[in-house]
Scaffold this motif. Structure first.
Motif, PDB file in Angstrom:
ATOM      1  N   LEU A  90      -7.563   7.709 -10.248  1.00  0.00           N
ATOM      2  CA  LEU A  90      -6.378   7.565 -11.088  1.00  0.00           C
ATOM      3  C   LEU A  90      -6.699   7.159 -12.513  1.00  0.00           C
TER       4      LEU A  90
ATOM      5  N   GLY B 161      -7.740   5.882  -5.116  1.00  0.00           N
ATOM      6  CA  GLY B 161      -6.926   5.705  -6.308  1.00  0.00           C
ATOM      7  C   GLY B 161      -7.673   4.990  -7.417  1.00  0.00           C
TER       8      GLY B 161
ATOM      9  N   THR C 190      -2.246   0.895  -5.273  1.00  0.00           N
ATOM     10  CA  THR C 190      -2.330   2.128  -4.492  1.00  0.00           C
ATOM     11  C   THR C 190      -2.359   1.827  -3.006  1.00  0.00           C
TER      12      THR C 190
ATOM     13  N   THR D 147      -4.425  11.335  -4.892  1.00  0.00           N
ATOM     14  CA  THR D 147      -3.806  10.159  -4.280  1.00  0.00           C
ATOM     15  C   THR D 147      -2.602  10.552  -3.432  1.00  0.00           C
TER      16      THR D 147
ATOM     17  N   VAL E  11      -5.429  -1.105  -9.840  1.00  0.00           N
ATOM     18  CA  VAL E  11      -5.062   0.208  -9.313  1.00  0.00           C
ATOM     19  C   VAL E  11      -5.294   0.255  -7.805  1.00  0.00           C
TER      20      VAL E  11
ATOM     21  N   SER F 255      -4.869   2.983   4.277  1.00  0.00           N
ATOM     22  CA  SER F 255      -4.385   2.401   3.025  1.00  0.00           C
ATOM     23  C   SER F 255      -5.528   1.855   2.188  1.00  0.00           C
TER      24      SER F 255
ATOM     25  N   GLY G 111      -6.546   3.133  -1.464  1.00  0.00           N
ATOM     26  CA  GLY G 111      -6.773   2.268  -2.616  1.00  0.00           C
ATOM     27  C   GLY G 111      -8.086   2.570  -3.320  1.00  0.00           C
TER      28      GLY G 111
END
Length: 476
Positions: free
Chosen positions: A51, A47, A214, A61, A210, A40, A44
Motif C-alpha cells: 500500500l 498491505g 489493514t 489488498t 498500515v 488478517s 496486514g
C-alpha cells in the motif's frame, strides 16, 4: 470444549442502539477462527508492503480481503455476493490504472461501502443505508472478538521464542545471501533494489500503522461475513391506507403542475446559447447552475412523492395499478426531460468555459440520476420494487467505473486542448495541475504554451499571454 454463543443486547454509554438482539446480537463467547486471525495478519503484512508507493497495492489488498472472507466463512457465496466481489475488485483496480487522486479516492471509498453492504446482505433502503455505516459500529465488537480469539490460541506447540529465533535466522540468511548475489550480478542487484522497500524511521512507523489498520480491516470483514447484521428487519412495513381518489388528486395535481412548468420553460430548458444571449443579466454559468439545482430539486421531490405514494396507495384492483403506473410514470418522464436539459446546459457551460473535474463529476451524477428515473419507470411497470435499492447501488458502481474508464483527467485535458485550438484560450493554471493521466494530451499543445502549463501560468486571454510564473518563459 465447545462454547455456546449467548446473544446480549448491544448497549452504548448513551443507551441502546436502535436495534434489538434479533437484528444484530452481540455474541458473548464468539471468537474468530484461526483462519481469520492468520489471514488478517497476512493481509496486514501484504498491505504494509504494497500500500506504500505501489500502484497495485489497493487491488492486491482487496484480493487478500476476499481470500480472508472465503477462508473464514464456510459455505458458498451467493450470486449477489460474487457480484459484490467483482464490484469491489473492479473499483480497487482503478488505483492501478489511474493517477488522478480524486477518482482513485472515490473508487476506493465506494469499494469499501460496497464490500460492507454486500456482506451485510441488505436489500432494503434502510438495510443498505445502515450497512454503509457498518465501519462505525464495528471497532468495539471486532476488538473484543479478536481478543477472545487471540486468548484461545493453543501454545503447546513451538514456543513463541523459538518461532522468533527461527524467523530471525531465516531473515539473516536471506539478507546475507541476497547481498552476495547482488554484488555478483548488477541486474540481480537492480531487481533486488526495485522490490526491496526503503526502511527509515518514518517508513517503519508508517508501514506499522498500515499493517495495523489493514489487519483490523481484514478482521472486520471476516466478522461481518461470519456475523452479518439483519438491518432489513428495521425497514418500515408499507401500510397501504389510501384509496384511489385520496392519492390520485394530489399526485395528479403535481403531475399537471410539472407539465405546465415544462411547457412554460421550454425556451429556458432547451433555448441554449440563444436563450442566454437574449435574456438580460443571464450568464452561461448561471444558466448551467440553475439546471443542476433544478435537477436536484426535482429528483428529491420525485423520489419523495414516489416513496410516499408507493408505500400508502392501495393496489388491490386493476384500476388502482393502472392509475399508479400512469401518474408515477408521467412524473418520472417529466423528470427525465429536466435531466436532459441539465446535461445540455452543462455541455454549453463546458464549451464556453472549458472542462474541469467538478463539471465532469456533475455530469456523471446527472447521468446516474437519469438512470434512477429509468429504474423507477421499470419498477412501476412491474409493480415490484424489491430489487430497486440494489439496482440503484449497482448503477452508482457502474457510473464510477465508467468515469474511471473514461480516464477523466485525460478527457478534460483533451477537450481543453481542442478548445484551445478553436478559440486560442486555455487555463494553463488548471490544466497544469492535472495528474499524469493528462500528460499525453497536453503534449499536443504548441511549444510556446507547454512551458506555461508546466509553470501553471495564468489564463490566455485574447491574442496575448499574461506573464507566466516563470519569467524565463518566452511567449509571443
Amino acid at each position: 470444549m465447545s462454547t455456546i454463543d449467548i446473544p446480549i443486547h448491544p448497549r452504548t454509554k448513551h443507551g441502546r442502539f436502535p436495534w434489538g438482539p434479533r437484528t444484530w446480537p452481540v455474541l458473548r463467547y464468539s471468537q474468530p477462527p484461526r483462519a481469520a486471525l492468520l489471514g488478517s495478519a497476512l493481509a496486514g503484512l501484504i498491505g504494509a508492503v504494497t500500500l506504500v508507493n505501489n500502484t497495485f497495492g489497493v487491488l492486491i489488498t482487496a484480493v487478500t480481503f476476499v481470500v480472508v472472507v472465503l477462508a473464514a466463512r464456510s459455505g458458498r457465496l451467493s450470486r449477489w455476493e460474487w457480484a459484490g466481489v467483482a464490484g469491489v475488485l473492479a473499483l480497487a483496480s482503478v488505483s492501478a490504472l489511474r493517477a488522478a487522486e480524486w477518482i482513485v479516492t472515490m473508487s476506493t471509498t465506494l469499494a469499501i461501502v460496497v464490500g460492507v453492504v454486500v456482506l451485510s446482505r441488505a436489500w432494503t433502503w434502510t438495510g443498505i443505508a445502515l450497512g454503509a455505516l457498518l465501519p462505525l459500529f464495528l471497532p468495539v465488537r471486532v476488538a473484543r472478538w479478536t481478543r477472545r480469539g487471540a486468548g484461545s490460541i493453543d501454545l503447546e506447540g513451538p514456543r513463541p521464542v523459538r518461532i522468533g529465533m527461527v524467523a530471525v535466522v531465516t531473515v539473516a540468511l536471506c539478507v546475507v545471501f541476497a547481498a552476495l548475489f547482488g554484488a555478483a550480478d548488477k541486474r540481480f542487484a537492480d531487481a533486488l533494489g526495485a522490490v526491496t522497500p526503503e526502511f527509515d524511521a518514518a517508513s517503519i512507523v508508517g508501514r506499522t500503522l498500515v499493517f495495523v489498520f489493514t489487519a483490523a480491516g481484514a478482521l472486520a470483514v471476516a466478522y461481518v461475513a461470519l456475523h452479518p447484521p439483519r438491518f432489513d428487519r428495521l425497514a418500515p412495513s408499507p401500510r397501504r391506507t389510501l384509496r384511489l381518489w385520496e392519492w390520485m388528486v394530489p399526485l395528479g395535481a403535481v403531475v399537471a403542475l410539472f407539465v405546465v412548468f415544462v411547457a412554460f420553460q421550454v425556451p429556458t430548458l432547451f433555448g441554449g446559447q440563444g436563450h442566454v444571449v437574449t435574456t438580460e443579466g443571464l450568464t452561461n454559468a448561471e444558466y448551467a447552475r440553475q439546471g443542476f439545482w433544478q435537477l436536484l430539486a426535482v429528483t428529491v421531490l420525485t423520489l419523495l412523492v414516489i416513496a410516499v405514494t408507493v408505500a400508502k396507495a392501495r393496489r388491490e384492483d386493476r384500476r388502482d395499478r393502472s392509475a399508479l403506473r400512469a401518474l408515477l410514470g408521467g412524473l418520472c418522464l417529466l423528470s427525465l426531460v429536466i435531466v436532459a436539459s441539465a446535461l445540455h446546459r452543462m455541455s454549453l457551460y463546458e464549451q464556453q468555459y472549458g472542462y474541469t473535474t467538478l463539471r465532469l463529476f456533475v455530469t456523471a451524477v446527472e447521468w446516474w440520476l437519469g438512470s434512477v428515473f429509468v429504474l423507477l419507470l421499470v419498477s412501476g411497470v412491474r409493480m415490484s420494487g424489491r430489487w430497486l435499492p440494489r439496482a440503484v447501488g449497482v448503477g452508482a458502481v457502474l457510473t464510477v467505473l465508467a468515469l474511471a474508464a473514461l480516464n477523466p483527467d485525460a478527457y478534460i485535458a483533451r477537450h481543453n486542448v481542442d478548445r484551445f485550438e478553436q478559440t486560442g484560450r486555455i487555463d494553463t493554471s488548471y490544466v497544469g495541475g492535472l495528474s499524469a493521466d493528462a500528460d499525453a494530451e497536453l503534449e499536443r499543445l504548441p511549444d510556446y504554451v507547454r512551458p506555461c502549463v508546466e509553470a501553471r501560468g495564468p489564463v490566455f486571454v485574447g491574442d496575448t499571454w499574461h506573464l507566466c510564473t516563470d519569467p524565463s518563459v518566452s511567449v509571443p
